[in-house]
Scaffold this active site. Sequence first.
Site, mmCIF file in Angstrom:
data_model
loop_
_atom_site.group_PDB
_atom_site.id
_atom_site.type_symbol
_atom_site.label_atom_id
_atom_site.label_comp_id
_atom_site.label_asym_id
_atom_site.label_seq_id
_atom_site.Cartn_x
_atom_site.Cartn_y
_atom_site.Cartn_z
ATOM 1 N N CYS A 137 0.833 -1.203 0.000
ATOM 2 C CA CYS A 137 0.000 0.000 0.000
ATOM 3 C C CYS A 137 0.865 1.250 0.000
ATOM 4 O O CYS A 137 1.391 1.658 1.047
ATOM 5 C CB CYS A 137 -0.942 -0.008 1.205
ATOM 6 S SG CYS A 137 -2.003 1.452 1.270
ATOM 7 N N CYS A 140 -0.445 4.114 2.172
ATOM 8 C CA CYS A 140 -0.222 3.911 3.609
ATOM 9 C C CYS A 140 1.242 4.126 3.973
ATOM 10 O O CYS A 140 1.558 4.737 4.981
ATOM 11 C CB CYS A 140 -0.587 2.483 4.035
ATOM 12 S SG CYS A 140 -2.056 1.816 3.279
ATOM 13 N N ASP A 141 2.152 3.595 3.182
ATOM 14 C CA ASP A 141 3.544 3.480 3.616
ATOM 15 C C ASP A 141 4.546 4.313 2.828
ATOM 16 O O ASP A 141 5.709 4.395 3.216
ATOM 17 C CB ASP A 141 3.969 1.998 3.567
ATOM 18 C CG ASP A 141 3.142 1.150 4.528
ATOM 19 O OD1 ASP A 141 2.755 1.677 5.583
ATOM 20 O OD2 ASP A 141 2.872 -0.021 4.224
#
Length: 313
Positions: A137, A140-141
């Site tokens: 992701c 997200c990261d």
Amino acid sequence: MNQIEHVKCLIIGSGPAGYTAAIYASRAGLKPVMYTGLQPGGQLMITNDVENYPGYPEGVMGPKMMEDFRLQAARFGTDIRYTLISEVKLDQTPKWVKTDDGKELTADAIIIATGASAKWLGIESEQRLNGFGVSACAVCDGYFFRQQEVAIVGAGDTAAEEATYLSKLCSKVHMIVRRDEMRASKVMQERVFNTPNIQIYWNSETDEILGDTAVTGVRIKNTQTGEKTEIPITGFFVAIGHKPNTDIFKGQLIMDETGYIHTEGKSTRTNLSGVFACGDAQDHVYRQAVTAAGTGCMAALDAERWLVENKLA
Ligand code: NDP
């Protein structure tokens, strides 16, 4: 004889969508029963820091956030059961389900929040370094790799979108594409081609992700020439698609060809009366914890209205 338990509102799945549905349904007095599935807490249980969920200014670890969700759902009386629903009959009144340990239940309304799972390449180094530089992701990261070089594998809309997203944060994005063309839509491809710090490696597969305790590079192999190349990177993103966890509903609910459940318009209503779907099981576009939570809220409100209209609540 086995007594079949009847519940008013059954929630299947325990990610942000399921728990949010549970919070709303329990506060509305629907006495929801939740079956968590095999991975209570869902995909966030395998995520480290979550920095984009509103309300946590310092960020939060994925498992801690899901524990907070669980406690909030439990506080209002959700009956949380750590078992898997393995069989359903949704087109009857009331609906019928069976757990994998053989218990049968009937339910008036059912909220499906079974989520999706990222597809992985399936190589050893990917599994070993998952959470230590390997991620599925970018949204997200990606932030953890700003001003660093990263690689992304995949050539669909997700990979194209995530490569473009990463290009704004990272110094360079190495995009590994297994064929000599991309599946992504033309407009998304153009965006990738026009981004100077994205380098595409055509006809290439991931041989190994390098690093002992954290990602330090990736070795790719050209499938035409057999030539192997090592690229120094600190982040490796897998964007080869997701699979919604909806197999048990096949043949009963309308889905797209990948298995994402179809919901009507802006609602969470499925094709079957009293069955609602939320979160990643029905959303292949946004797939964020906060959007999943939002649709979980919608599902509980839709279920409550349906129960009232049908004089079941
Ligand atoms: P897709 O299934 O569309 O694409 C997966 C990509 O990963 C393909 O390019 C495929 O390669 C590649 N791939 C699969 N397995 C491997 C492997 N083992 N090794 C290397 N590469 C692999 O998934 P997406 O997540 O990209 O998209 C899913 C759906 O969501 C699509 O319908 C898409 O249009 C939609 N979407 C729309 C967006 C938007 O409109 N903004 C954003 C994101 C997704 P190959 O092409 O060779 O099969």
